[in-house]
Design a protein around this motif. Structure first.
Motif, PDB file in Angstrom:
ATOM      1  N   ARG A  71       0.833  -1.207   0.000  1.00 30.06           N
ATOM      2  CA  ARG A  71       0.000   0.000   0.000  1.00 30.06           C
ATOM      3  C   ARG A  71       0.868   1.257   0.000  1.00 30.06           C
ATOM      4  O   ARG A  71       0.535   2.256  -0.648  1.00 30.06           O
ATOM      5  N   ASP A  72       1.984   1.218   0.720  1.00 29.32           N
ATOM      6  CA  ASP A  72       2.896   2.360   0.735  1.00 29.32           C
ATOM      7  C   ASP A  72       3.496   2.604  -0.649  1.00 29.32           C
ATOM      8  O   ASP A  72       3.668   3.758  -1.076  1.00 29.32           O
ATOM      9  N   ALA A  73       3.805   1.532  -1.363  1.00 31.49           N
ATOM     10  CA  ALA A  73       4.375   1.664  -2.704  1.00 31.49           C
ATOM     11  C   ALA A  73       3.367   2.284  -3.666  1.00 31.49           C
ATOM     12  O   ALA A  73       3.728   3.105  -4.524  1.00 31.49           O
ATOM     13  N   ALA A  89      -2.183  10.623 -13.507  1.00 34.42           N
ATOM     14  CA  ALA A  89      -1.243   9.713 -14.159  1.00 34.42           C
ATOM     15  C   ALA A  89      -1.434   8.292 -13.659  1.00 34.42           C
ATOM     16  O   ALA A  89      -1.333   7.328 -14.438  1.00 34.42           O
ATOM     17  N   PHE A  90      -1.719   8.133 -12.373  1.00 38.85           N
ATOM     18  CA  PHE A  90      -1.986   6.808 -11.815  1.00 38.85           C
ATOM     19  C   PHE A  90      -3.211   6.194 -12.460  1.00 38.85           C
ATOM     20  O   PHE A  90      -3.196   5.028 -12.897  1.00 38.85           O
ATOM     21  N   TYR A 106       3.687   5.952  -5.596  1.00 37.80           N
ATOM     22  CA  TYR A 106       3.490   6.160  -7.034  1.00 37.80           C
ATOM     23  C   TYR A 106       2.502   7.299  -7.262  1.00 37.80           C
ATOM     24  O   TYR A 106       2.735   8.177  -8.105  1.00 37.80           O
ATOM     25  N   GLN A 107       1.399   7.298  -6.513  1.00 36.38           N
ATOM     26  CA  GLN A 107       0.382   8.334  -6.680  1.00 36.38           C
ATOM     27  C   GLN A 107       0.926   9.716  -6.334  1.00 36.38           C
ATOM     28  O   GLN A 107       0.643  10.699  -7.028  1.00 36.38           O
ATOM     29  N   LEU A 108       1.706   9.806  -5.279  1.00 38.29           N
ATOM     30  CA  LEU A 108       2.259  11.089  -4.854  1.00 38.29           C
ATOM     31  C   LEU A 108       3.314  11.591  -5.846  1.00 38.29           C
ATOM     32  O   LEU A 108       3.377  12.783  -6.149  1.00 38.29           O
ATOM     33  N   GLU A 109       4.118  10.671  -6.352  1.00 34.76           N
ATOM     34  CA  GLU A 109       5.196  11.058  -7.263  1.00 34.76           C
ATOM     35  C   GLU A 109       4.672  11.436  -8.641  1.00 34.76           C
ATOM     36  O   GLU A 109       5.089  12.431  -9.236  1.00 34.76           O
TER      37      GLU A 109
END
Length: 364
Positions: free
Chosen positions: A159-161, A173-174, A165-168
């Motif tokens: 979940r952290d990964a 884009a996600f 991805y969403q934050l970066e």
């Protein structure tokens, strides 16, 4: 109308009700059986269709359910409510417009409570040109191992990964990487397939038989799962290919109101995916004055809906596990919660908004 009269508890019940209503009206029923497969309850699987009104009318309104199988519960209810609505049918007759109701475009996934079909193909990503080389969806390739981890339920690291991805990359884009469509991971989410699926071929046949001679056609495709609870977002999938300028966009707003959003402009809760079923009106019949509208009824949050999809696909990928039947039952329950809320309030909202869309379309 009580929701219990039109909302069903299984594909088999929904199909029986639809076919019974068509016959009770004296309309002709067209049936295409999916050979080699049976449903969850042992029932035959089929896409059924009927023409309501003058079959030679110059204007046609197409209403489809179950392109994403489990979403067919709500689409089927809307179609049944149309068949049982004397006033609406009289308005269609007076307007000189025929209705083409196509029930359960993807009957296998309707019966088994999935969005993907018997080959794990997302039918709403399958209407693409398979003769041309398509660019790989590198974003999905990166997300695939995160979406379908080795074990379920996923742990904090997974979940952290995903959050990283969403934050970066950003949520847009996600969403685009995840749901635009992909052809590399056949057991993954939003798989486009490598050739036209049975549902694709059948839908083309039914629409082609009933659209080729029309002057004008409007396609209403009913979906659930994205957006605010119970709200039906009206999504213009593609402007009429023979009038893809501001006039076409203005016409859509004139018909359905200024809350219509454009898929291509990125205004929708849905991603601008390749291969939408209802876009074939523009691609296959460019001489027809046509528009295609998706009505997307919101259910749970995007996070909850995605979690249901992930679990469903994880179970599909692990269908050789000894406890598969138990896992599949749990996945179906989770998918129902995400795409077919057991709420009379929600179901009433669906019927009311669809009735309004039909009134607007008939008046166009």
């Amino acid at each position: 109308m009580s929701s219990s009269k039109v909302f069903s508890q299984s594909y088999a019940e929904a199909r029986y009700r639809f076919c019974d209503a068509v016959k009770a009206r004296g309309f002709h029923l067209e049936t295409r059986v999916l050979e080699g497969h049976t449903g969850l309850l042992g029932e035959a699987l089929a896409t059924d269709a009927t023409i309501v009104g003058d079959p030679l009318a110059p204007e046609l309104i197409i209403v489809t359910s179950g392109v994403h199988g489990i979403e067919g519960y709500s689409g089927s209810a809307c179609q049944l409510s149309i068949l049982e609505d004397d006033e609406l049918l009289r308005k269609a007759e007076r307007a000189g417009k025929a209705l083409l109701l196509i029930h359960a475009v993807s009957p296998f996934s309707f019966s088994y409570g999935r969005r993907a079909n018997e080959n794990n193909v997302d039918i709403n990503r399958n209407f693409i040109d398979f003769s041309s080389v398509r660019p790989a969806n590198s974003g999905y390739a990166e997300l695939h191992p995160l979406m379908l981890p080795e074990a379920w339920p996923p742990g904090d690291q997974n979940r952290d990964a995903i959050r990283a991805y969403q934050l970066e990359r950003g949520m847009q884009a996600f969403r685009d990487a995840l749901s635009t469509g992909q052809q590399v991971h056949p057991e993954g989410l939003f798989y486009s397939g490598l050739e036209p699926e049975w549902s694709n071929r059948v839908l083309r046949e039914i629409v082609g038989m009933n659209s080729a001679s029309r002057q004008r056609a409007i396609w209403l495709d009913i979906h659930t799962g994205l957006g605010p609870y119970g709200f039906g977002e009206k999504i213009l999938v593609d402007m009429r290919s023979n009038d893809a300028d501001a006039d076409g966009w203005a016409d859509a707003k004139r018909i359905w109101g200024h809350d219509v959003v454009s898929l291509s402009a990125g205004e929708s809760v849905s991603s601008n995916a390749s291969g939408a079923a209802c876009a074939l009106l523009q691609s296959e019949f460019p001489s027809i004055d046509s528009m295609s509208l998706v009505i997307e009824f919101g259910t749970l949050s995007m996070t909850e809906t995605l979690e249901a999809l992930r679990f469903d696909h994880w179970v599909y990928r692990n269908r050789n596990l000894p406890n598969y039947d138990t896992l599949a039952r749990e996945a179906r329950k989770t998918m129902l919660k995400a795409f077919y809320p057991a709420s009379d309030l929600w179901r009433g909202m669906i019927l009311g908004q669809m009735r309004a869309v039909m009134e607007q379309t008939l008046a166009a």
